[in-house]
Write a protein that holds these residues in place. Structure first.
Motif, short mmCIF file in Angstrom:
data_model
loop_
_atom_site.label_atom_id
_atom_site.label_comp_id
_atom_site.label_asym_id
_atom_site.label_seq_id
_atom_site.Cartn_x
_atom_site.Cartn_y
_atom_site.Cartn_z
N TYR A 101 -18.42 28.78 -3.40
CA TYR A 101 -18.58 27.95 -2.20
C TYR A 101 -17.97 26.37 -2.52
O TYR A 101 -17.73 25.58 -1.51
N ILE A 102 -18.59 26.15 -3.65
CA ILE A 102 -18.04 24.84 -3.93
C ILE A 102 -16.47 24.47 -4.04
O ILE A 102 -15.88 23.42 -3.48
N LEU A 103 -15.75 25.70 -4.64
CA LEU A 103 -14.53 25.39 -4.71
C LEU A 103 -13.55 25.69 -3.29
O LEU A 103 -12.67 25.02 -2.72
N LEU A 104 -14.47 26.44 -2.33
CA LEU A 104 -13.91 26.67 -0.92
C LEU A 104 -13.82 25.09 -0.19
O LEU A 104 -12.81 24.84 0.19
N TRP A 105 -15.11 24.58 -0.45
CA TRP A 105 -15.22 23.25 0.25
C TRP A 105 -14.29 22.26 -0.41
O TRP A 105 -13.61 21.51 0.55
N LEU A 106 -13.82 22.24 -1.74
CA LEU A 106 -12.95 21.32 -2.32
C LEU A 106 -11.48 21.61 -1.71
O LEU A 106 -10.91 20.77 -1.38
N LEU A 107 -11.19 22.96 -1.58
CA LEU A 107 -9.88 23.14 -1.18
C LEU A 107 -9.95 22.58 0.42
O LEU A 107 -8.71 22.04 1.02
N LEU A 108 -10.93 22.77 1.17
CA LEU A 108 -10.86 22.37 2.58
C LEU A 108 -10.87 20.77 2.50
O LEU A 108 -9.98 19.97 3.17
N PHE A 109 -11.54 20.14 1.59
CA PHE A 109 -11.57 18.64 1.41
C PHE A 109 -10.25 18.25 1.14
O PHE A 109 -9.92 17.29 1.59
N LEU A 110 -9.55 18.88 0.12
CA LEU A 110 -8.32 18.40 -0.37
C LEU A 110 -7.32 18.45 0.93
O LEU A 110 -6.55 17.58 1.18
N ALA A 111 -7.48 19.48 1.81
CA ALA A 111 -6.52 19.75 2.74
C ALA A 111 -6.85 18.60 3.83
O ALA A 111 -5.71 17.79 4.40
N PHE A 112 -8.00 18.25 3.93
CA PHE A 112 -8.21 17.17 5.14
C PHE A 112 -7.94 15.77 4.54
O PHE A 112 -7.52 15.06 5.12
N ALA A 113 -8.18 15.62 3.09
CA ALA A 113 -7.76 14.19 2.54
C ALA A 113 -6.36 14.34 2.75
O ALA A 113 -5.71 13.14 3.20
N LEU A 114 -5.31 15.19 2.49
CA LEU A 114 -4.01 15.09 2.69
C LEU A 114 -3.69 14.61 3.89
O LEU A 114 -2.63 13.83 4.21
N LEU A 115 -4.30 15.50 4.92
CA LEU A 115 -3.92 15.17 6.27
C LEU A 115 -4.28 13.66 6.60
O LEU A 115 -3.35 12.97 7.21
N ALA A 116 -5.31 13.17 6.17
CA ALA A 116 -5.74 11.82 6.73
C ALA A 116 -4.73 10.65 5.76
O ALA A 116 -4.41 9.87 6.50
N LEU A 117 -4.25 11.18 4.62
CA LEU A 117 -3.51 10.19 4.03
C LEU A 117 -2.15 10.12 4.00
O LEU A 117 -1.23 9.55 3.82
N THR A 118 -1.88 11.10 5.50
CA THR A 118 -0.45 10.87 5.74
C THR A 118 -0.67 9.68 6.89
O THR A 118 0.61 9.39 7.46
N GLN A 119 -1.77 9.14 7.48
CA GLN A 119 -1.87 8.34 8.49
C GLN A 119 -1.85 7.06 7.79
O GLN A 119 -2.53 6.54 6.80
N MET A 132 -25.16 31.90 -9.65
CA MET A 132 -24.30 30.84 -10.08
C MET A 132 -22.71 30.78 -9.58
O MET A 132 -22.23 29.84 -9.03
N ALA A 133 -21.93 32.18 -9.84
CA ALA A 133 -20.80 32.23 -9.28
C ALA A 133 -20.46 32.25 -7.88
O ALA A 133 -19.48 31.49 -7.69
N ILE A 134 -21.46 32.66 -7.24
CA ILE A 134 -21.19 32.23 -5.98
C ILE A 134 -21.38 30.88 -5.51
O ILE A 134 -20.61 30.44 -4.19
N VAL A 135 -22.14 30.25 -6.12
CA VAL A 135 -22.41 28.83 -5.54
C VAL A 135 -20.89 28.06 -6.02
O VAL A 135 -20.60 27.27 -5.22
N LEU A 136 -20.36 28.50 -7.07
CA LEU A 136 -19.19 27.91 -7.60
C LEU A 136 -17.94 28.17 -6.50
O LEU A 136 -17.26 27.42 -6.19
#
Lengths: 514, 117
Positions: B7-25, B1-5
């Motif tokens: 991967y989800i957190l890693l994806w969320l961090l990347l999602f946040l990074a791309f959302a920030l990049l997109a929202l500067t446009q 379960m911890a391992i799934v968490l």
């Protein structure tokens, strides 16, 4: 000057895409399915759906199998050992000019009956890199050419994209079809660029000796010596005297394990079977690393003595093995496996939208021309057609009785025939009724996916509730669920396309003039 | 379960990074119903996004090793970028809170006399 360069790149991108698009879609579609080849195998070979062994097993259970191979005078014998994706040992050897494939329960040694199918490992995966064309190795050359073309198309695509950063995240589904298709093509192309390029390049690297054999030929007398050198195993020995015994495989495996720091073998390969110069080769599992290490240890089959082997790999070879491992996904990492599957579908989306954009740009001006209709039908057959053909392959697997023969063809060959006949029909359908082909073929995908799931339930009794509640049947559950999701999406697409076609028909003038 | 968490957190961090990049446009800020960012804030947000991307790579390699870590980072990055693009296409309001947050005044980055931010 810049404009000329950009427009020439645009021309190259367009026409290389149109010419190679069909082959590229077939390669990417089959490659995407190959990510789950062993899971598809379990779906197509219901007799092999058994619980995995709970404890370590003795390799001596395989002795009757290689004794059979010795009796059949087979030059080789290969056993793929079970792991968390495959519960059984799969053995291959030659007998009377044909390849014998047997599944063996590792704990009981029971031989399973012939599954009567090539499955994904025997048809879908080889199709990915040979297109099932074995004549003169033509298939591999076409795939290599397409992979090279893919790299060129990717580079030219980046050059001609005017707003690669400004429109990095832009997808406007509410805009006109042409704009929407270009957005989706750009999005899937740019965001998935690392995947498209690395997979195309690593594919070329894997088959590098086929495409660029001169380097190998300049140094080595033949492929056998070359492979022995680069993979670090002893070269095959010459012919020896017959009726030699085969030493304990367990003892050899234990020695291999101790040299590999506890890691076990994934396969055992024997050559010169039953002779004094025979060899047993253990291939390292490599499940916990990306690199397709291919580490092998070779033993004398008669005595069980370990033969000299290279301690380390050359740096260039390590790079080649990393790229090969990255492409072949021999490792065990479920998150990465699912990511590869989704990114593979992303590549298929990019190719499809490229085709559709080309068609949409020319529909009004050239819709009646032969060239346009040729590409239109080609696109339909290449995209929805190959999906329907794959589903036909699965459905034939569930419908054909075991041991069936028709026109001299065995069951496994009949499944492949079903694939090709249906694929050919979809091309014919695309060329004959292009207006309704997308709708008809999307609907066919929707119906056939549901039918495949239903047939799996009826013919094996493994319905979704059962497969979800038994751990070893999860691959079957996964396959059924993906089929159902794909089916729902296809029916949704059918409804949308039908609605759009109806709206287009009613908006069109009736032909009466005032 | 911890391992799934993980991967989800890693994806969320990347999602946040791309959302920030997109929202500067501009076009994506307009889609979320927010006004354009000052250029200094754009630079700052993009820097934060790049730091998030590098952080995700480091975490991924530390947790999974060089080979698996880098592959996982690239794969999840592509998936995260796709998700941002799809949200901006169909449901940009979901990113509106983040877009508003990006305009928030940051005292440590803003001089008292500055009107930016």
């Amino acid at each position: 000057m810049e404009q000329d360069f950009r427009s020439s790149m645009g021309w190259q991108h367009t026409w290389a895409g149109v010419v190679l698009g069909s082959v590229l879609f077939a390669i990417f579609w089959m490659g995407t399915l190959s990510v789950f080849d062993r899971e598809i195998d379990l779906w197509m070979k219901p007799t092999t759906r058994v619980a995995p062994a709970q404890s370590a097993f003795s390799l001596e259970v395989l002795r009757p199998s290689f004794l059979k191979a010795i009796a059949a005078k087979s030059p080789i014998w290969l056993a793929n050992l079970p792991d968390d994706r495959e519960p059984l040992v799969t053995v291959y050897y030659r007998a009377g000019g044909s390849l014998v494939t047997t599944s063996i329960d590792p704990t009981t040694g029971v031989h399973f009956p012939d599954t009567g199918t090539l499955g994904a490992t025997g048809f879908i995966f080889p199709f990915h890199f040979t297109l099932n064309i074995v004549l003169l190795g033509l298939g591999e050359w076409i795939v290599g050419l397409a992979a090279m073309g893919m790299l060129v198309i990717c580079v030219s695509g980046v050059i001609i994209h005017r707003k690669i950063f400004t429109e990095f995240f832009s997808f406007r589904p509410q805009k006109k079809p042409r704009r929407m298709l270009l957005d989706l093509h750009n999005l899937s192309g740019v965001i998935g660029l690392p995947f498209h390029t690395v997979l195309a390049f690593s594919g070329l690297v894997i088959l590098g000796v086929t495409y660029f054999p001169s380097g190998m030929k300049a140094v080595y007398p033949n492929v056998g010596v070359y492979q022995a050198d680069v993979f670090g195993f002893s070269p095959p020995a010459g012919p020896g005297k017959e009726d030699a015994p085969v030493a304990s495989l367990d003892a050899m495996a234990a020695q291999a394990r101790s040299l590999w720091k506890g890691e076990g073998p994934r396969a055992v390969f024997m050559s010169g079977l039953g002779t004094t110069t025979g060899q047993v080769r253990f291939i390292r599992s490599g499940a916990n690393e990306v690199s397709e290490s291919g580490n092998m240890l070779t033993f004398e089959s008669a005595t069980g003595h370990l033969l000299p082997h290279a301690q380390s790999m050359l740096p260039a070879m390590r790079g080649q093995r990393f790229l090969a491992g990255l492409h072949l996904i021999g490792f065990h990492h479920w998150v990465l496996r699912w990511l590869y599957f989704m990114l593979g579908l992303g590549s298929c989306t990019m190719i499809t939208t490229g085709f559709l954009f080309w068609l949409e740009c020319r529909r009004k001006r050239q819709g009646a021309k032969f060239g346009f209709r040729l590409v239109d039908g080609l696109t339909i057959g290449s995209v929805t057609g190959i999906i329907i053909a794959t589903l036909a392959f699965f459905i034939a697997n569930r419908l054909l009785p075991y041991g069936v023969h028709f026109l001299g063809q065995e069951r496994a060959a009949l499944e492949v025939w079903a694939f090709y006949l249906v694929w050919l029909t979809t091309f014919g359908h695309g060329w004959t009724w292009p207006r309704w082909a997308w709708i008809g073929q999307s609907a066919a995908i929707g119906v056939l996916t549901c039918l495949a799931v239903l047939l799996n339930w009826i013919t094996t009794g493994d319905h979704l509730f059962r497969t979800l509640t038994h751990r070893w049947l999860w691959p079957v559950a996964g396959m059924d669920m993906l089929l159902l999701v794909g089916g729902v999406l296809a029916l949704f697409a059918t409804a949308r396309l039908f609605h759009r076609a109806r709206a287009g028909s009613s908006a069109r003038p009736t032909g009466k003039t005032v | 379960m911890a391992i799934v968490l993980f991967y989800i957190l890693l994806w969320l961090l990347l999602f946040l990074a791309f959302a920030l990049l997109a929202l500067t446009q501009f076009q994506h800020r307009r889609a979320t119903g927010t006004t354009e960012l000052p250029s200094r804030r754009v630079m700052l947000v993009r820097l934060v996004a790049v730091v998030f991307l590098i952080m995700a790579l480091a975490v991924s390699i530390i947790h999974e090793g060089g080979g698996f870590g880098s592959l996982l980072w690239v794969g999840l990055m592509i998936l995260a970028a796709w998700t941002v693009a799809m949200i901006l296409a169909w449901c940009p309001q979901l990113l509106a809170p983040l877009a508003f947050l990006m305009r928030a005044r940051l005292s440590c980055f803003t001089y008292p006399h500055s009107r930016s931010g």
